[in-house]
Design an enzyme around this catalytic site. Structure first.
Site, PDB file in Angstrom:
ATOM      1  N   GLU A 123       0.140   6.202  12.803  1.00 11.72           N
ATOM      2  CA  GLU A 123      -1.073   5.825  13.203  1.00 11.72           C
ATOM      3  C   GLU A 123      -1.199   4.451  13.400  1.00 11.72           C
ATOM      4  OE1 GLU A 123      -4.427   7.751  10.774  1.00 11.72           O
ATOM      5  OE2 GLU A 123      -5.433   5.794  10.817  1.00 11.72           O
ATOM      6  N   ASP A 124      -0.615   3.394  12.677  1.00 14.06           N
ATOM      7  CA  ASP A 124      -0.666   2.283  12.687  1.00 14.06           C
ATOM      8  C   ASP A 124       0.488   1.405  13.113  1.00 14.06           C
ATOM      9  OD1 ASP A 124      -3.149   2.372  11.578  1.00 14.06           O
ATOM     10  OD2 ASP A 124      -2.375   2.153   9.671  1.00 14.06           O
ATOM     11  N   ASP A 154      -3.663   8.470  -0.976  1.00 10.17           N
ATOM     12  CA  ASP A 154      -4.004   7.479   0.010  1.00 10.17           C
ATOM     13  C   ASP A 154      -5.397   6.871  -0.508  1.00 10.17           C
ATOM     14  OD1 ASP A 154      -3.711   5.839   2.114  1.00 10.17           O
ATOM     15  OD2 ASP A 154      -4.556   7.263   3.420  1.00 10.17           O
ATOM     16  N   HIS A 164       0.970  -1.270   0.230  1.00  7.95           N
ATOM     17  CA  HIS A 164       0.018   0.134   0.224  1.00  7.95           C
ATOM     18  C   HIS A 164       0.976   1.117   0.072  1.00  7.95           C
ATOM     19  CE1 HIS A 164      -2.892   2.952   1.079  1.00  7.95           C
ATOM     20  NE2 HIS A 164      -2.342   3.285   2.239  1.00  7.95           N
TER      21      HIS A 164
END
Ligand code: ZN
Length: 188
Positions: free
Chosen positions: A69-70, A126, A39
């Site tokens: 964020e992840d 994105d 991604h």
């Protein structure tokens, strides 16, 4: 020879190495469960190839856009390795995970028009990548309605970002149009 170009390649690879390491145990939510790094590569490639974006800060931020964020990444870490500007762009496109999901989604719409140009570009790429995933390989448990609603929400975020890169605007529109052709519209 072309040291500026070499520097660009090294900087991008450094960001990619960092992101691949941070996301190493993650997979995309889609049915294919592809490695997360795919991604990040897709988003960056959309910017560079389709959007003709050559700004190194934007491209590095694209590679790193989901680290805060992840993954277990601190802003200080990004700042130390990639500089204040890259870190600032990543922070701009990072949701506050302490908030409920619906609120985070609402805030993305509210915040989009106020993002920096770099953050808007990353967000657009994105969204293009995410919409493609929702069309082609959605998470198995997602209903048709949920996928249709995702496109509607994505449009609203995109509305606050568009007008800065015609090629990306067009690519987004073509992607969503194809999505609606495949998925249809939500029942009213
Ligand atoms: Zn992303």
């Amino acid at each position: 020879m072309s040291t500026a170009k070499d520097h660009t390649a090294v900087s991008l690879l450094r960001a990619l190495h960092f992101a691949a390491d941070k996301h190493r145990d993650q997979r995309r939510k889609g049915a294919e469960a592809s490695p997360y790094v795919n991604h990040l590569i897709e988003v960056t490639e959309i910017l560079a190839r389709e959007g003709s974006v050559a700004d190194l800060t934007t491209l590095q931020a694209a590679i790193l856009h989901d680290t805060l964020e992840d993954t277990q990444t601190a802003a200080e870490e990004l700042e130390a390795l990639f500089g204040t500007e890259v870190c600032a762009v990543v922070a701009e496109v990072t949701d506050d995970k302490r908030l409920p999901k619906t609120e985070r989604k609402r805030l993305q719409i509210v915040h989009a028009p106020h993002l920096s140009l770099r953050a808007k570009l990353v967000k657009m790429a994105d969204k293009i990548s995410n919409v493609r995933s929702i069309i082609e390989a959605p998470p198995a448990e997602w209903s048709l309605q949920r996928r249709q609603e995702y496109l509607d929400w994505s449009d609203q975020v995109m509305a606050g970002c568009r007008g800065n890169n015609l090629a990306l605007d067009r690519l987004y529109d073509a992607t969503v149009t194809e999505g609606r052709r495949v998925l249809g519209h939500p029942a009213q």
